[in-house]
Design an enzyme around this catalytic site. Structure first.
Site, PDB file in Angstrom:
ATOM      1  N   PHE A   1      -8.658 -15.705 -52.812  1.00  0.00           N
ATOM      2  CA  PHE A   1      -9.324 -16.936 -52.376  1.00  0.00           C
ATOM      3  C   PHE A   1      -9.139 -17.977 -53.470  1.00  0.00           C
ATOM      4  CE2 PHE A   1     -12.863 -19.903 -52.136  1.00  0.00           C
ATOM      5  CZ  PHE A   1     -12.779 -20.308 -50.802  1.00  0.00           C
TER       6      PHE A   1
ATOM      7  N   ASP B   1      -6.409 -17.839 -61.783  1.00  0.00           N
ATOM      8  CA  ASP B   1      -7.556 -18.500 -61.153  1.00  0.00           C
ATOM      9  C   ASP B   1      -8.812 -17.826 -61.696  1.00  0.00           C
ATOM     10  OD1 ASP B   1      -9.685 -19.230 -59.529  1.00  0.00           O
ATOM     11  OD2 ASP B   1      -8.524 -19.179 -57.672  1.00  0.00           O
TER      12      ASP B   1
ATOM     13  N   LYS C   1     -17.050 -23.668 -61.326  1.00  0.00           N
ATOM     14  CA  LYS C   1     -18.304 -22.952 -61.126  1.00  0.00           C
ATOM     15  C   LYS C   1     -19.255 -23.047 -62.314  1.00  0.00           C
ATOM     16  CE  LYS C   1     -17.092 -19.797 -57.346  1.00  0.00           C
ATOM     17  NZ  LYS C   1     -18.065 -20.328 -56.383  1.00  0.00           N
TER      18      LYS C   1
END
Length: 390
Positions: free
Chosen positions: A128, A215, A244
Site C-alpha cells: 500500500f 516506503d 504519519k
C-alpha cells in the site's frame, strides 16, 4: 440529520473530543485506550506537551509564506532528518501519498536520464503506497483499485519477501529502474520479511543500477524500535519516504534521497504549496527531539516484545490464531477468518483497535503506552479473540 460529508469512510459510532497520552475521551466523556494512534500517526500520544508548545509558539509567529522564499525551519528540519537517516536531501509534502509521488517521479526521471523511455517501478503484492492515481497504481492491492481504471502504466508487482521473483522480473525487463518496497507491510497485514530481505534488494539494485525506494510512511519515526526500519539492516536506500508520525497529527510528509537520486529533481520539476510550511516543520522538529530522547526507541522495542509475549501466551491454545507478528510497536494478530467485527466489539470495551487485510488485527499503540495500559490492551483483546473464535 443529513451529513454533507462524502461517504468515503466506514466510521465507528464514536466522536472524540480530547486526548492525553494513550487515552481518548468521546463527546459523552467516556474514556478509551487508543491502540491505533491515528493509524501510526500520534506515536507520542495525544496532546504531547512539546508538540503543543511548538505549535502554539509558531502559530503566533508565522504560518505560511510558500516555497518561493527562504526555507527557514524547513532547512533545519531537513538537516535533522539527514542526520538521523543518513540521507542527503529532503523534499517536504503534506502526506505520505505525496511523498511517494515524489519518489515515483524521481524514479521515472532517473530512468529517462538513463535513456529509458518507458521506465518501470517494481513494487510488491499486498503493498500500500497511497490513494492518489500514481500511488494507487504502485499499490499491489487489487481490491482498492476497483473502479478507478485506467491506472497509470509503468508498475509491476511481485510477491513480497520473494527475492527470486524480483530477480526473474529484472531478467525479463530492462526497463525496470527502481524497486519500491515497505520494510514491513502495514495495510497488507503486518507482514514482516526475512531479516536479510532488504539487504538482498539493496544488492540487486546496486548490481542493476536501480534505485531502491523504501516506503517508511508507517514504519518510520521510531515505530519499529529504530528511527527508520532500514536501520535494523545496516544499509541505506536511495530514496526513503516518511509521513504519519513525523508531525504527530500535523500533516507533513517527506521524501529523502541520497547519492545518484539526490539531484534528480531540480527547480521546476516538482513542488508543493503547503509542503514544509513553518507550522508543520515546527511540529516535526519537536517530534524528532522527543522521539530521539534517551531510551524512547529502546522502550518501543521492549513494549512491542511485551505485547507480543502477552498475546502469545494468552492465545497459545487458540487454533484460530494463525500468527502473531511484531516489529517494535507494530503488531499483527492474524486469524483464520475475517474479523472486522472485532473493531466494534473492542470499542464497546473501551479499546481502539484496527483490522487490516480482512483477517489481521493491527495494533499501533503510541510509544507512551505504559504497563497498566498494555495489560488492559492485551487482556481485553485476548478475551475478545477467545469469544469471537468460539
Amino acid at each position: 440529520m443529513t451529513s454533507h460529508l462524502m461517504p468515503t469512510y466506514a466510521r465507528q459510532s464514536v466522536t472524540f473530543a480530547r486526548g492525553e497520552g494513550a487515552w481518548l475521551w468521546d463527546s459523552t466523556g467516556r474514556r478509551y485506550l487508543d491502540a491505533v494512534a491515528g493509524i501510526a500517526v500520534c506515536s507520542l500520544g495525544h496532546a504531547h506537551p512539546a508538540v503543543a508548545d511548538a505549535l502554539c509558539a509558531q502559530s503566533r509567529t508565522l504560518l505560511h509564506t510558500s516555497n518561493l522564499y527562504g526555507a527557514g525551519l524547513q532547512a533545519q528540519l531537513a538537516d535533522r532528518l539527514a542526520e538521523l537517516s543518513g540521507m542527503d536531501n529532503v523534499f517536504f509534502s503534506n502526506s505520505g501519498a505525496e511523498a511517494n509521488e515524489a519518489a515515483i517521479k524521481i524514479a521515472r526521471k532517473y530512468g529517462h536520464q538513463k535513456g529509458i523511455d518507458e521506465p518501470v517501478v517494481l513494487t510488491m503484492e499486498k503493498s500500500f503506497h497511497g490513494r492518489t492515481m500514481g500511488t494507487l497504481s504502485a499499490t499491489g492491492n487489487t481490491k482498492i483499485k476497483q473502479g478507478f481504471a485506467p491506472l497509470l502504466a509503468g508498475f509491476r508487482h511481485v510477491a513480497y519477501n520473494d527475492v527470486p521473483a524480483i530477480e526473474a522480473e529484472l531478467a525479463a525487463d530492462a526497463n525496470i529502474v527502481a524497486i519500491m518496497v515497505e520494510p514491513v507491510q502495514g495495510e497488507g497485514g503486518v507482514n514482516i520479511p526475512a531479516p536479510d530481505y532488504l539487504n538482498r534488494i539493496r544488492e540487486l539494485c546496486d548490481r542493476h543500477d536501480l534505485l531502491m525506494i523504501l516506503d517508511e510512511i508507517q514504519t518510520g519515526v521510531g515505530r519499529t524500535g529504530r528511527f527508520l526500519a532500514y536501520q535494523h539492516n545496516g544499509m541505506l536506500p536511495d530514496v526513503c519516504t516518511m509521513a504519519k508520525a513525523l508531525g504527530n497529527g500535523v500533516p507533513i510528509g517527506a521524501c529523502l534521497a541520497r547519492g545518484k537520486a539526490a539531484d534528480v529533481l531540480t527547480a521546476g520539476n516538482h513542488g508543493s504549496t503547503f509542503g514544509g510550511n513553518p507550522l508543520a516543520c515546527a511540529a516535526a522538529l519537536a517530534v524528532l527531539n522527543s522521539v530521539t530522547a534517551d531510551g524512547l526507541l529502546d522502550s518501543v522495542a521492549a513494549k512491542g516484545a511485551q505485547i507480543h509475549a502477552a498475546l502469545s501466551q494468552a492465545l497459545a491454545e487458540n487454533s484460530h490464531v494463525a500468527a502473531i507478528r511484531h516489529k517494535g510497536l507494530m503488531i499483527g494478530v492474524e486469524l483464520d477468518r475475517p474479523c472486522g467485527e472485532l473493531v466494534g466489539m473492542a470499542l464497546e470495551q473501551g479499546v481502539l483497535i484496527n483490522v487490516t487485510a480482512d483477517n489481521t488485527i493491527r495494533l499501533l499503540p503510541p510509544f507512551v503506552i505504559d504497563d497498566a495500559q498494555i495489560a488492559m490492551l492485551t487482556g481485553t483483546l485476548s478475551a475478545l479473540i477467545q469469544e469471537f473464535s468460539r
